[in-house]
Design an enzyme around this catalytic site. Structure first.
Site, mmCIF file in Angstrom:
data_model
loop_
_atom_site.group_PDB
_atom_site.id
_atom_site.type_symbol
_atom_site.label_atom_id
_atom_site.label_comp_id
_atom_site.label_asym_id
_atom_site.label_seq_id
_atom_site.Cartn_x
_atom_site.Cartn_y
_atom_site.Cartn_z
ATOM 1 N N LYS A 42 -18.754 18.459 -26.925
ATOM 2 C CA LYS A 42 -18.032 17.405 -27.642
ATOM 3 C C LYS A 42 -18.308 17.470 -29.141
ATOM 4 O O LYS A 42 -17.425 17.183 -29.960
ATOM 5 C CB LYS A 42 -18.421 16.032 -27.087
ATOM 6 C CG LYS A 42 -17.868 15.731 -25.709
ATOM 7 C CD LYS A 42 -18.265 14.331 -25.267
ATOM 8 C CE LYS A 42 -17.691 14.012 -23.893
ATOM 9 N NZ LYS A 42 -18.103 12.649 -23.430
ATOM 10 N N SER A 59 -23.151 -2.715 -34.087
ATOM 11 C CA SER A 59 -23.414 -3.646 -32.982
ATOM 12 C C SER A 59 -22.098 -3.864 -32.230
ATOM 13 O O SER A 59 -21.404 -2.902 -31.900
ATOM 14 C CB SER A 59 -23.992 -4.952 -33.532
ATOM 15 O OG SER A 59 -24.248 -5.881 -32.497
ATOM 16 N N SER A 95 -17.617 11.280 -30.684
ATOM 17 C CA SER A 95 -16.400 10.615 -30.192
ATOM 18 C C SER A 95 -16.338 9.186 -30.715
ATOM 19 O O SER A 95 -17.278 8.688 -31.342
ATOM 20 C CB SER A 95 -16.372 10.601 -28.653
ATOM 21 O OG SER A 95 -17.431 9.809 -28.142
ATOM 22 N N GLY A 96 -15.212 8.541 -30.448
ATOM 23 C CA GLY A 96 -15.054 7.121 -30.726
ATOM 24 C C GLY A 96 -15.267 6.722 -32.174
ATOM 25 O O GLY A 96 -14.860 7.420 -33.116
ATOM 26 N N GLY A 119 -24.147 9.402 -32.540
ATOM 27 C CA GLY A 119 -22.983 9.070 -31.718
ATOM 28 C C GLY A 119 -21.709 9.591 -32.346
ATOM 29 O O GLY A 119 -20.632 9.001 -32.213
ATOM 30 N N TYR A 130 -25.815 -5.555 -21.676
ATOM 31 C CA TYR A 130 -25.286 -5.000 -22.922
ATOM 32 C C TYR A 130 -25.540 -5.891 -24.136
ATOM 33 O O TYR A 130 -26.048 -5.433 -25.166
ATOM 34 C CB TYR A 130 -23.789 -4.757 -22.742
ATOM 35 C CG TYR A 130 -23.063 -4.226 -23.950
ATOM 36 C CD1 TYR A 130 -23.327 -2.945 -24.434
ATOM 37 C CD2 TYR A 130 -22.088 -4.988 -24.600
ATOM 38 C CE1 TYR A 130 -22.635 -2.446 -25.535
ATOM 39 C CE2 TYR A 130 -21.398 -4.498 -25.694
ATOM 40 C CZ TYR A 130 -21.677 -3.228 -26.158
ATOM 41 O OH TYR A 130 -20.996 -2.739 -27.248
ATOM 42 N N ARG A 143 -25.439 13.968 -27.903
ATOM 43 C CA ARG A 143 -26.110 14.741 -26.853
ATOM 44 C C ARG A 143 -25.282 15.923 -26.370
ATOM 45 O O ARG A 143 -25.813 16.985 -26.099
ATOM 46 C CB ARG A 143 -26.421 13.812 -25.663
ATOM 47 C CG ARG A 143 -27.481 12.771 -25.942
ATOM 48 C CD ARG A 143 -27.653 11.822 -24.769
ATOM 49 N NE ARG A 143 -26.421 11.094 -24.491
ATOM 50 C CZ ARG A 143 -26.246 10.288 -23.446
ATOM 51 N NH1 ARG A 143 -27.216 10.126 -22.564
ATOM 52 N NH2 ARG A 143 -25.112 9.649 -23.278
ATOM 53 N N ASP A 144 -23.968 15.753 -26.266
ATOM 54 C CA ASP A 144 -23.086 16.755 -25.670
ATOM 55 C C ASP A 144 -22.656 17.798 -26.713
ATOM 56 O O ASP A 144 -21.875 17.496 -27.623
ATOM 57 C CB ASP A 144 -21.858 16.055 -25.076
ATOM 58 C CG ASP A 144 -21.020 16.969 -24.205
ATOM 59 O OD1 ASP A 144 -20.738 18.103 -24.640
ATOM 60 O OD2 ASP A 144 -20.640 16.543 -23.094
ATOM 61 N N LYS A 148 -27.400 -5.367 -28.166
ATOM 62 C CA LYS A 148 -26.645 -5.446 -29.411
ATOM 63 C C LYS A 148 -27.119 -6.613 -30.281
ATOM 64 O O LYS A 148 -27.078 -6.537 -31.512
ATOM 65 C CB LYS A 148 -25.145 -5.573 -29.104
ATOM 66 C CG LYS A 148 -24.531 -4.317 -28.488
ATOM 67 C CD LYS A 148 -24.635 -3.125 -29.449
ATOM 68 C CE LYS A 148 -23.844 -1.917 -28.960
ATOM 69 N NZ LYS A 148 -23.885 -0.788 -29.909
#
Length: 303
Positions: free
Chosen positions: A39, A143, A13-14, A10, A157, A35-36, A161
């Site tokens: 990005k 989490s 980003s973020g 991940g 969601y 995945r991208d 988590k």
């Protein structure tokens, strides 16, 4: 001790990207996974700006860590051949969805568990053998505060988590004799592209409840979680609300020190009292929204 070969899922980003940047500022050799591809390329450029020497490397790999374990194992082997054994695995790949239980499409529950849970299981499973052989390593699970308390709108969601907490506790018990330490982070709402996307469909009740805790910046979260992971702290929380939630729900979770355990014991009663007021205010928000909605429907019918 700082760990120099983090593998960040991940990472495009973020929070994931900010964790990579934080590690890079300390001289790390980073593998970014997402995945991208587009990005990832952009994230690589941003991370490279944080370099402290010209020997550092950012390796980018495009893969969905929640789909095929064999593929995940293969890309981690590829990364370790290029940069060396993974010292710190950062499981930050994740997604969120909010909505009322009966309105969430059934396949989205499965999707949440695949991305948020299996997307952490697969990379962890792929690095653990090498870490055990080397008798060192850090494994981080990102989490959420919604992984400590189930809230309105998070029936898909929150469970995904919460699952990371159970995995982290069991894994820490297995790995501690090998000098491998697990950290599970519980960030609040954080100003990321994923959070902005979630807000587009978030129920009013969820928005009003979430607003009581405010929004963090991903750079703040990254600094705290990297520090906690390097130090081997099991739980990484953010702000007074996060600390209270973490202490309230500690249960049988590992402690990093005797002091931490004593603090949890001493504050438990006070924090439970405060929590009851919070829960009461959340219930009040939900009832108020329901009444307003019913009144609006009744007014529409009269018209």
């Amino acid at each position: 001790m700082f760990l120099f070969v983090p593998f960040v899922t991940g990472g495009s980003s973020g929070i994931g990207k900010c964790i990579a940047m934080e590690c890079y500022k300390h001289g790390a050799f980073i593998t970014l996974v997402a995945r991208d591809e587009h990005k990832l390329v952009q994230a690589k450029k941003e991370v490279e700006k944080c370099a402290i020497n010209d020997k550092q490397v950012v390796l980018c790999i495009s893969v969905d860590v929640s789909k095929d374990y064999n593929q995940v194992e293969s890309v981690i082997k590829q990364a370790q051949e290029k940069l060396g054994p993974v010292d710190m695995l950062v499981n930050c790949a994740g997604t969120s969805i909010s909505g009322k239980f009966e309105e969430v499409e059934v396949d989205r529950f499965k999707k949440m568990m695949e991305v948020n849970y299996l997307g952490s299981v697969y990379p962890t499973r792929a690095v653990i053998t090498t870490m055990k052989e080397r008798r060192m390593g850090r494994i981080m699970f990102v989490s959420s505060q919604a992984g400590l308390i189930g809230l309105f709108g998070y029936t898909a969601y929150s469970p995904s988590k919460f699952a990371l907490r159970g995995l982290a506790e069991a894994l820490q018990m297995e790995m501690k004799p090998y000098n491998i330490y697990v950290t599970v982070a519980y960030p609040p709402d954080t100003d990321t592209p994923g959070f902005a996307e979630e807000n587009k469909t978030k129920p009013l009740e969820t928005k009003l409840i979430s607003e009581t805790a405010g929004v963090c910046q991903p750079e703040q979260v990254a600094k705290i979680v990297v520090k906690d992971a390097v130090q081997g702290n099991f739980s990484s929380s953010f702000g007074p609300d996060g600390y209270m939630l973490s202490a309230l729900t500690c249960g049988m979770s590992p402690v990093t020190s005797i002091t931490e355990g004593l603090q949890q014991i001493v504050t438990m009663g006070l924090f439970r009292t405060i929590a009851l007021f919070y829960l009461g205010s959340f219930d009040s928000i939900i009832r108020r929204c329901m009444i307003q909605r019913e009144q609006s429907k009744a007014a529409d019918k009269r018209e």
